[in-house]
Design an enzyme around this catalytic site. Structure first.
Site, mmCIF file in Angstrom:
data_model
loop_
_atom_site.group_PDB
_atom_site.id
_atom_site.type_symbol
_atom_site.label_atom_id
_atom_site.label_comp_id
_atom_site.label_asym_id
_atom_site.label_seq_id
_atom_site.Cartn_x
_atom_site.Cartn_y
_atom_site.Cartn_z
ATOM 1 N N LYS A 154 -2.035 -56.664 38.952
ATOM 2 C CA LYS A 154 -2.146 -57.110 37.557
ATOM 3 C C LYS A 154 -1.070 -56.521 36.648
ATOM 4 O O LYS A 154 -0.787 -57.058 35.582
ATOM 5 C CB LYS A 154 -3.545 -56.808 37.028
ATOM 6 C CG LYS A 154 -4.599 -57.703 37.670
ATOM 7 C CD LYS A 154 -5.330 -58.510 36.650
ATOM 8 C CE LYS A 154 -6.265 -59.548 37.234
ATOM 9 N NZ LYS A 154 -7.187 -59.089 38.270
ATOM 10 N N SER A 169 -4.799 -57.642 47.178
ATOM 11 C CA SER A 169 -4.497 -57.667 45.742
ATOM 12 C C SER A 169 -4.815 -56.391 44.987
ATOM 13 O O SER A 169 -4.330 -56.206 43.871
ATOM 14 C CB SER A 169 -5.209 -58.858 45.093
ATOM 15 O OG SER A 169 -6.577 -58.864 45.441
#
Ligand SMILES: *Cc1c(COP(=O)(O)O)cnc(C)c1O
Length: 328
Positions: free
Chosen positions: A55, A308
């Site tokens: 992110k 991720s």
């Protein structure tokens, strides 16, 4: 000037812009997954990214796109944890004030990490929707810039930089497997991949418990899902009702969607630890879960899987290990 429509140069320019803040992560071969799938599998290690998830890429790209005046006034967001942490970090690096709204459901380890970065943390609401209402209110009152966790083209372009790195590192790949929640990650990766190598298949993976994007795609409109506790907490939450970008991008560029169960996610987290000595959070391990459960229909021979994020609490990790050892 804000981007109005995503174009490939935006993704390449994001990659350049974020380089001082985000890491270029390794693409590591997995012998263990080759043995279980028969395919050459490589792992994109965003679990080793700054702030423990991909992110930071979108958050940094968004902050770099703001005017001086906007940076001066500060930014606000709502987050299930990792986006808030990434924005708080990028804001601290650039000297911008950040306000992060989280729902009560966000894990304590993620809340603490956000606070430690000097952001103003506001715990508001029982779920992501309620936290978003609070964020919208404060955004208007304080004249802040909203940095949406996924439905923003600067965010999407930032996440897309992962695809550029994968393509540079892995010639002739057949399939890329991507965790899917609001779809910022998948939109950016799928768009960039299809522009450069249209034959590569893009597979999205969500958890069975509340797959908002997959349900919304099926219905052809935004579906409200009930938020349930899940090991993939980073994938929890619904789509924004006024979604502009990620629903159409995921619809147009994703080839296949797979859902994984809580047991399969736990198995995948354990597998990453056992086979690779890597700590991967539930939401970060869903791609591995899809491979281990053999749920991807058309895998091909050369496969990239995005890990991720890493931000699992020690308590949750211990629980997964204990359950696995009791079952054995
Ligand atoms: C946010 C997040 C995702 C999902 O990203 P979206 O852009 O919302 O689809 C996947 N994995 C981790 C670890 C995340 O933090």
């Amino acid at each position: 000037m804000p981007i109005e429509k995503l174009a490939l140069p935006d993704v390449y320019s994001a990659k350049q812009k974020i380089a001082p803040i985000a890491r270029r992560t390794p693409l590591a071969a997995s012998q263990a997954l080759r043995a279980t799938t028969g395919a050459e599998v490589r792992l994109k290690l965003e679990n080793q990214q700054v702030t423990g998830s991909f992110k930071i890429r979108g958050a940094a790209n968004k902050l770099f796109s703001l005017t001086k005046a906007e940076r001066g006034r500060g930014v606000i967001t709502v987050s299930s944890g990792n986006h808030g942490r990434a924005l708080a970090y990028a804001a601290q690096e650039l000297g911008v004030r950040a306000t992060i709204c989280v729902a009560k459901t966000v894990p304590e380890n993620k809340v603490q990490a956000i606070q430690a970065l000097g952001a103003e943390l506001i715990v508001a609401g029982e779920n992501a929707d309620e936290a978003m209402e609070q964020a919208d209110k404060l955004q208007a009152e304080r004249g802040l810039t909203m940095v949406h966790p996924f439905d923003d083209l600067e965010i999407i372009a930032g996440q897309g930089s992962i695809a550029v790195e994968i393509i540079e590192d892995f010639a002739d790949l057949d399939t890329v497997i991507v965790p899917l929640s609001g779809g910022g990650l998948l939109s950016g990766i799928a768009f960039a991949i299809k522009m450069v190598a249209p034959k590569v298949r893009v597979v999205g993976v969500s958890m069975e418990r509340g797959p908002a994007m997959v349900e919304s795609l099926k219905a052809g409109k935004i579906i409200d899902i009930v938020e349930e506790p899940t090991l993939a907490d980073a994938l929890a939450g619904g789509l924004n009702k006024d979604n502009r970008f990620t629903l159409p991008l995921v619809r147009d560029y994703m080839d296949e969607a797979v859902l994984v169960s809580e047991d399969e996610i736990a198995e995948a987290v354990y597998f990453c630890l056992e086979a690779h000595q890597m700590v991967v959070e539930g939401g970060g391990a869903v791609g591995v879960a899809a491979l281990l459960s053999k749920k991807v229909e058309d895998l091909g021979e050369r496969v990239a899987v995005v890990l991720s994020g890493a931000n699992i609490s020690v308590q949750t990790l211990r629980k997964i290990m204990a359950e696995r050892e009791n079952a054995a």
